[in-house]
Write an enzyme that holds these catalytic residues in place. Structure first.
Site, PDB file in Angstrom:
ATOM      1  N   HIS A 148       0.898  -1.158  -0.099  1.00 42.64           N
ATOM      2  CA  HIS A 148       0.038   0.080  -0.008  1.00 42.64           C
ATOM      3  C   HIS A 148       0.881   1.296   0.156  1.00 42.64           C
ATOM      4  CE1 HIS A 148      -3.434   2.484   0.677  1.00 42.64           C
ATOM      5  NE2 HIS A 148      -3.850   2.141   1.540  1.00 42.64           N
ATOM      6  N   HIS A 179      -2.142  -0.856 -11.826  1.00 43.54           N
ATOM      7  CA  HIS A 179      -2.847  -0.654 -10.701  1.00 43.54           C
ATOM      8  C   HIS A 179      -4.095  -1.350 -10.557  1.00 43.54           C
ATOM      9  CE1 HIS A 179      -5.263   2.216  -7.951  1.00 43.54           C
ATOM     10  NE2 HIS A 179      -4.120   2.587  -7.644  1.00 43.54           N
ATOM     11  N   ASP A 222       3.043   6.220  -7.771  1.00 46.78           N
ATOM     12  CA  ASP A 222       4.236   6.238  -6.824  1.00 46.78           C
ATOM     13  C   ASP A 222       5.454   5.810  -7.902  1.00 46.78           C
ATOM     14  OD1 ASP A 222       3.567   5.603  -4.352  1.00 46.78           O
ATOM     15  OD2 ASP A 222       2.593   3.572  -4.984  1.00 46.78           O
TER      16      ASP A 222
END
Ligand code: CMC
Length: 429
Positions: free
Chosen positions: A269, A308, A364
């Protein structure tokens, strides 16, 4: 053909048929309970490990369309908020549903600014951590400890009490995060400066040394504020689900938020941007990118920061971060990892493997590079995520507490253990 907003289910075990309502593209799982094979049957359950196809709530906060790469807070596209708003404006929007007027924003900002200090005992508490304690572990424990400083937080059935805890938490999380950072460096804590913005004050508490007044570089202050906006909420993700689930027991929001932050601590996460940095370092140079892509396609490595669960298109937050990276690197030392990241992205976006699997850069992919350029060690990355997400967690908690359909979260299970058996005395085992 006449259409009806219902679903007809035929139970082939009994031959019976059932009609259940469909609302907002969903059926109510409890409507399945009437489907039984006999009077002793408990009723049909929906089995959904990891909640991949279960809506646990109705929510008016964040909307994501993963196929189109859309993210809205309260209906406002993330791109517009990142360009025009400040983080505190966005926190207000997420929490209260509408953008604030200037007067409302001034009042909210004043309140947050005047709740940034923590009790000296909180500082002493943090002093007790080992010198090499992980800052996220310190953050989680200290947020949980705040509940002992504010016993009034247990009274969360009226919105006045809830609002006070929300202001306290949004105000204090940067202070706790910065204290955790200074603790691992062995530096004296720097106290909040009420003259500074939310992001500016955070930078002050992190990086102030001997100067009388700390002043962050405006480009860095704005970049951090935008990163906070991008991370403020992301609907029912793992940590938000934890916030709602823990909070559904009626516990105070400090304890629930510690639970949410603990969920964020996990590498699946809040830790992916750290993995991206490690990957870029191991690739080493743009020239080695094609070989690395070959390894990824052969299943020998994973392209971290790509793919994702929800976005099957470019993550809209990644686009904003990518643009911002240039502004940050203009005022910091340019990262040697940036050309590697650019080359990886360039090649992957054209490669059939990634195109057919709809693997695009996620939030990210570039955020770790920016955090590193701002001088943060990787251990701080999940803490930096937790600061803005506090606004989202609290908005979701507040929505849950006020939702008459919600009660204590308590999933069902499918029991797979042994049938009832008699206890065996020790000598017969
Ligand atoms: N590199 C290479 N192949 C990948 C990647 C990747 N990063 N991600 C998915 N795939 C492949 C996967 O092997 C599978 O291929 P095949 O169909 O041949 O078996 C296919 O793409 C579908 O993948 P999946 O695992 O079913 O997808 P998922 O939705 O379960 O996983 C994910 C999503 C984010 C866990 C995964 O894409 C991943 O591990 N990415 C890297 C880690 C990462 O960047 N995580 C941060 C996510 S954003 C954080 C946030 O929003 O909070």
């Amino acid at each position: 053909m006449s259409t009806k907003e219902t679903l007809t289910i035929v139970d082939n075990r009994t031959g019976k048929s059932y009609e259940v309502p469909v609302a907002d593209g969903a059926i109510r799982a409890m409507d399945l309970r009437q489907i039984k094979t006999g009077p002793d049957d408990f009723g049909l359950l929906a089995y959904d490990p990891a909640f991949t196809n279960t809506a646990s709530t109705r929510s008016a906060i964040t909307y994501i369309d993963g196929d189109k790469g859309i993210l809205w807070y309260r209906g406002y596209p993330i791109e517009q908020l990142a360009e025009h708003a400040t983080f505190l404006e966005v926190a207000y929007l997420i929490l209260r549903g509408e953008l604030p007027t200037q007067k409302e924003l001034d009042e909210f900002t004043w309140q947050v600014t005047h709740h940034t200090w923590v009790h000296e005992n909180v500082k002493k508490f943090m002093d007790g951590f080992h010198h090499d304690a992980h800052p996220m572990g310190m953050f989680i424990s200290t947020v949980a400890a705040l509940s002992t400083f504010y016993p009034d937080a247990k009274v969360n059935h009226d919105s006045g009490h809830r609002d006070l805890q929300i202001l306290r938490l949004i105000a204090k999380v940067p202070t706790i995060a910065a204290f955790a950072y200074r603790h691992i460096l062995g530096q004296a804590y720097a106290y909040p400066d009420n003259d500074l913005s939310y992001a500016g004050n955070f930078l002050n508490m992190l990086f102030k040394t001997t100067e009388l007044k700390y002043k962050a570089d405006p480009a860095i202050e704005r970049a951090l504020d935008v990163l906070f906006i991008l991370h403020a909420d992301h609907e029912q993700n793992c940590s938000t689900n934890a916030m709602r689930s823990v909070g559904s027991s009626g516990v105070d929001p400090y304890s629930a938020l510690a639970g949410a932050a603990a969920a964020l601590y996990g590498p699946l996460h809040g830790g992916a941007n750290e993995a991206v940095l490690r990957m870029l370092r191991s690739v080493g140079s743009p020239a080695r990118v094609p070989e690395f892509i070959r390894q990824v396609k052969a299943g020998e490595a994973k392209l971290m920061g790509f793919g994702h669960r929800v976005y099957k298109n470019y993550d809209p937050r990644a686009k904003i971060i990518k643009r911002m990276a240039d502004e940050v690197f203009a005022v910091t030392r340019p990262s040697p990892l940036l050309p590697i990241a650019r080359e990886l992205e360039h090649i992957a976006l054209q490669d059939e493997y990634f195109v057919t699997r709809k693997l695009y850069p996620n939030v990210d992919f570039y955020s770790g590079l920016i955090y590193e350029a701002l001088g943060f060690p990787v251990e701080m990355f999940p803490v930096l995520f937790a600061i803005p997400r506090t606004a989202g967690w609290l908005a979701q908690w507040q929505e849950m507490v006020g939702d008459p359909e919600q009660k204590i979260a308590r999933p069902r299970q499918i029991y797979t253990g042994p049938a009832c058996r008699d206890f065996k005395p020790m000598g017969r085992r």
